[in-house]
Scaffold this active site. Structure first.
Site, PDB file in Angstrom:
ATOM      1  N   GLU A 226      -2.090  -3.173  55.690  1.00 39.86           N
ATOM      2  CA  GLU A 226      -3.053  -3.447  54.620  1.00 39.86           C
ATOM      3  C   GLU A 226      -4.237  -4.211  55.213  1.00 39.86           C
ATOM      4  O   GLU A 226      -5.365  -3.750  55.182  1.00 39.86           O
ATOM      5  CB  GLU A 226      -2.385  -4.250  53.507  1.00 39.86           C
ATOM      6  CG  GLU A 226      -3.290  -4.549  52.320  1.00 39.86           C
ATOM      7  CD  GLU A 226      -2.606  -5.382  51.246  1.00 39.86           C
ATOM      8  OE1 GLU A 226      -3.163  -5.457  50.143  1.00 39.86           O
ATOM      9  OE2 GLU A 226      -1.532  -5.966  51.509  1.00 39.86           O
TER      10      GLU A 226
ATOM     11  N   GLY B 238       1.840 -11.439  51.863  1.00 39.29           N
ATOM     12  CA  GLY B 238       0.932 -12.548  52.117  1.00 39.29           C
ATOM     13  C   GLY B 238      -0.028 -12.238  53.250  1.00 39.29           C
ATOM     14  O   GLY B 238      -0.471 -11.100  53.424  1.00 39.29           O
TER      15      GLY B 238
ATOM     16  N   ASP C 193      -0.535  -5.735  41.192  1.00 40.94           N
ATOM     17  CA  ASP C 193      -0.600  -6.962  40.380  1.00 40.94           C
ATOM     18  C   ASP C 193      -1.345  -6.653  39.085  1.00 40.94           C
ATOM     19  O   ASP C 193      -2.518  -7.015  38.936  1.00 40.94           O
ATOM     20  CB  ASP C 193      -1.330  -8.077  41.137  1.00 40.94           C
ATOM     21  CG  ASP C 193      -0.666  -8.428  42.456  1.00 40.94           C
ATOM     22  OD1 ASP C 193       0.405  -9.061  42.412  1.00 40.94           O
ATOM     23  OD2 ASP C 193      -1.217  -8.076  43.516  1.00 40.94           O
TER      24      ASP C 193
ATOM     25  N   HIS D 201       4.226  -6.684  41.501  1.00 37.77           N
ATOM     26  CA  HIS D 201       4.559  -8.098  41.672  1.00 37.77           C
ATOM     27  C   HIS D 201       4.746  -8.764  40.312  1.00 37.77           C
ATOM     28  O   HIS D 201       3.807  -8.818  39.513  1.00 37.77           O
ATOM     29  CB  HIS D 201       3.454  -8.817  42.437  1.00 37.77           C
ATOM     30  CG  HIS D 201       3.345  -8.416  43.870  1.00 37.77           C
ATOM     31  ND1 HIS D 201       3.824  -9.199  44.897  1.00 37.77           N
ATOM     32  CD2 HIS D 201       2.819  -7.307  44.453  1.00 37.77           C
ATOM     33  CE1 HIS D 201       3.582  -8.598  46.052  1.00 37.77           C
ATOM     34  NE2 HIS D 201       2.985  -7.442  45.812  1.00 37.77           N
TER      35      HIS D 201
END
Length: 333
Positions: free
Chosen positions: A200, A170, A279, A14
């Site tokens: 997830e 999200g 991330d 990301h």
């Protein structure tokens, strides 16, 4: 553990989850934005995971300070450029950077299409400067609802020739893929590839839905696939890849420990699973850590780690010719 004769890739990374802490400080000062700390050392606990978060949604709040300082399109361009610089420093030959333009625009009401253009410009400049090959994946942030995702999609489609794929990320539990069928129909009509965060926070049914209803060619994280053998068989048969992110799955409490991670099982089953960061700045890791520390801790053998590296290029959103050229370039280096 990294095979230097093969291309090193990161295809689940990301861009807006990899904003340097120093850049957050710099931009906070530039735009007079109040930050929770004024030195790098004291800022780190606010912008980086220092212990396991209770769930995915709590983990995602760590990304917020990075986007709160994006007060101009030039700031967006800067973080995009720095993402490529970081990829080069990590030794990556190829990276797929995904970003949510609406999320990046939100704090300062930036034009969403302008954010897309700024990211494209920053990544292009970074690739030209550092010699890394990159593709961009647009994200719709499901957490903000269908209408907000439609705005993101419209902005991304305005620059469709510079976007390779569409993703949905999200709050997977609160906003299932069924809400976004028309969004993905438009993405496929535009000729984009499809990858979806699924399995997830939710179970295997979320992965089935991503594949059958949204047209997913790859699955982000996908850890719950291990609970459904028929699903794993289907992933193998259809060559649908899993973008595994070992450290991330521990930090979000998706998996209790690296020893419990299903990546080893996926590879043993023949699933095209790859190693990725997710991330990096928020997690405090890089791709080298995932190969040298996380993968062995997850029980992967040297050959399995090599297979995951091979899979990273195999399931990349590149043509066969582009993959072959990258292999030849690395082999000749």
């Amino acid at each position: 553990m990294i095979d230097i004769t093969l291309p090193l890739t990161d295809i689940h990374r990301h861009l807006d989850g990899n904003i340097r802490a120093q850049t957050i400080l710099d931009l906070g000062r530039q735009f007079n934005i109040a930050l929770p700390a004024q030195t790098l050392e004291t800022l780190i606990p606010h912008v980086q995971v220092t212990s396991t978060e209770p769930d995915l949604v709590s983990f995602l709040t760590k990304l917020d300070w990075g986007v709160k300082v994006l007060a101009s399109l030039d700031a967006c361009r800067r973080v995009a450029f720095e993402n490529i610089e970081d990829a080069a420093r990590n030794g990556l030959h190829y990276v797929e950077l995904r970003f949510s333009p609406g999320y990046m625009a939100m704090a300062h009401q930036l034009p969403i299409a302008g954010v897309v253009e700024a990211v494209i410009d920053g990544v292009r400049d970074g690739c030209n400067t550092f010699g890394v090959e990159a593709r961009l994946i647009g994200i719709m942030s499901r957490t903000f609802g269908e209408a907000a995702c439609l705005q993101e999609l419209d902005a991304l489609l305005a620059h469709r020739e510079n976007i390779t794929a569409l993703d949905l990320a999200g709050d997977e539990l609160g906003f299932p893929g069924s809400l976004f069928l028309s969004h993905f129909n438009r993405a496929r009509d535009a000729g984009w590839h499809i990858t979806v965060h699924a399995g997830e926070a939710a179970g295997p049914e979320s992965i089935w839905q991503a594949i059958r209803e949204l047209g997913a060619e790859r699955i982000g994280h996908g850890v719950k696939a291990v609970e459904d053998r028929a699903l794993m068989d289907f992933l193998v048969q259809q060559r649908i890849g899993i973008e595994s992110c070992l450290t991330s799955n521990i930090q979000t409490s998706t998996i209790a420990s690296l020893a419990d991670h299903p990546l080893k099982t996926f590879l043993e089953h023949g699933v095209l699973a790859s190693l990725n960061t997710d991330d990096p700045a928020v997690q405090g890791v890089d791709i080298i850590h995932e190969y040298h520390v996380a993968a062995p801790a997850a029980g992967l053998s040297r050959e399995q780690i090599r297979q995951a590296q091979i899979n990273g290029l195999e399931i990349a959103f590149l043509s066969d010719g582009e993959k072959r050229a990258l292999r030849e370039k690395v082999a000749a280096a």
